[in-house]
Design an enzyme around this catalytic site. Structure first.
Site, mmCIF file in Angstrom:
data_model
loop_
_atom_site.group_PDB
_atom_site.id
_atom_site.type_symbol
_atom_site.label_atom_id
_atom_site.label_comp_id
_atom_site.label_asym_id
_atom_site.label_seq_id
_atom_site.Cartn_x
_atom_site.Cartn_y
_atom_site.Cartn_z
ATOM 1 C CB THR A 43 -0.927 0.015 1.237
ATOM 2 O OG1 THR A 43 -1.727 -1.184 1.237
ATOM 3 C CG2 THR A 43 -1.844 1.233 1.224
ATOM 4 C CD GLU A 44 2.693 3.678 3.909
ATOM 5 O OE1 GLU A 44 2.913 4.628 3.137
ATOM 6 O OE2 GLU A 44 2.171 3.817 5.031
ATOM 7 C CB SER A 45 6.616 1.877 -1.459
ATOM 8 O OG SER A 45 6.911 0.534 -1.074
#
Length: 209
Positions: free
Chosen positions: A112-114
């Site tokens: 989700t983040e990267s």
């Protein structure tokens, strides 16, 4: 003894030799030290035969050596992509074991983040695979947030802190990871920020998938 970790280290040493890396001697030294650490730890059952995360967080030269080997060759085909994914998975497992966090949750946060982009930088300045803010990274002992080893170990450590803070409540822990624990405490719930609410849903969706 963690056979997967030894295999991973052997891959790095072999890669350095094949690519003619000018720092081969340094890499072999790192390899020998880490291998000795693994062998030594194998006799201590209380240690679970894992390399302590602090070893990497407090030894930037070793972490940098590992990072160099992970990126020795660009991802150009399916086999290279598989190797890269395998390397990240190994680090996730190490972090999960060290901090007693579900590896699938760590993986969901990274997705989700990267989306596994170790060079990712957000508009707010968050960096690396688990998108650590510079001050947060510094507080966790992460010296190079773009190093996948340091970033994942640091991110897992922070995630564990949030899980402990909210008694294992993943929803609140993830909200705090995204918006900060101060905002979660202020509202005593997921903050009414559309970005944070969407973030929590996305991570849990990947985690439960």
């Amino acid at each position: 003894m963690n056979v997967q970790s030894i295999y991973h280290l052997m891959q790095m040493q072999a890669m350095s030799t094949l690519t003619g890396n000018s720092n081969t001697n340094d890499t072999e030294t790192d390899f020998s030290q880490l291998l000795q650490s693994l062998i030594g730890n194998s006799s201590d059952t209380s240690n679970k035969s894992e390399i302590p995360a602090e070893y990497f967080l407090n030894n930037p030269e070793t972490a940098q050596s590992i990072r160099s080997q992970l990126n020795a060759n660009p991802v150009t085909d399916i086999s290279d992509n598989t190797r890269f994914t395998s390397d990240i998975s190994a680090i996730i497992e190490q972090a999960a074991n060290q901090y007693n966090v579900d590896p699938q949750l760590i993986d969901a946060v990274i997705q989700t983040e990267s989306n596994y982009n170790q060079q990712a930088v957000s508009h707010a300045g968050a960096q690396g695979l688990m998108q650590l803010m510079p001050e947060t990274a510094k507080g966790l002992g992460v010296q190079n947030p773009f190093d996948p080893v340091e970033n994942i170990l640091g991110g897992a450590k922070y995630l564990k802190q949030m899980l402990d803070r909210y008694d294992g409540n993943k929803t609140l822990a993830l909200a705090a990871y995204n918006a900060g624990p101060g905002n979660v405490d202020k509202y005593n719930d997921v903050p009414p920020f559309s970005e944070t609410q969407s973030y929590v849903q996305k991570v849990l969706g990947k985690y439960l998938a």
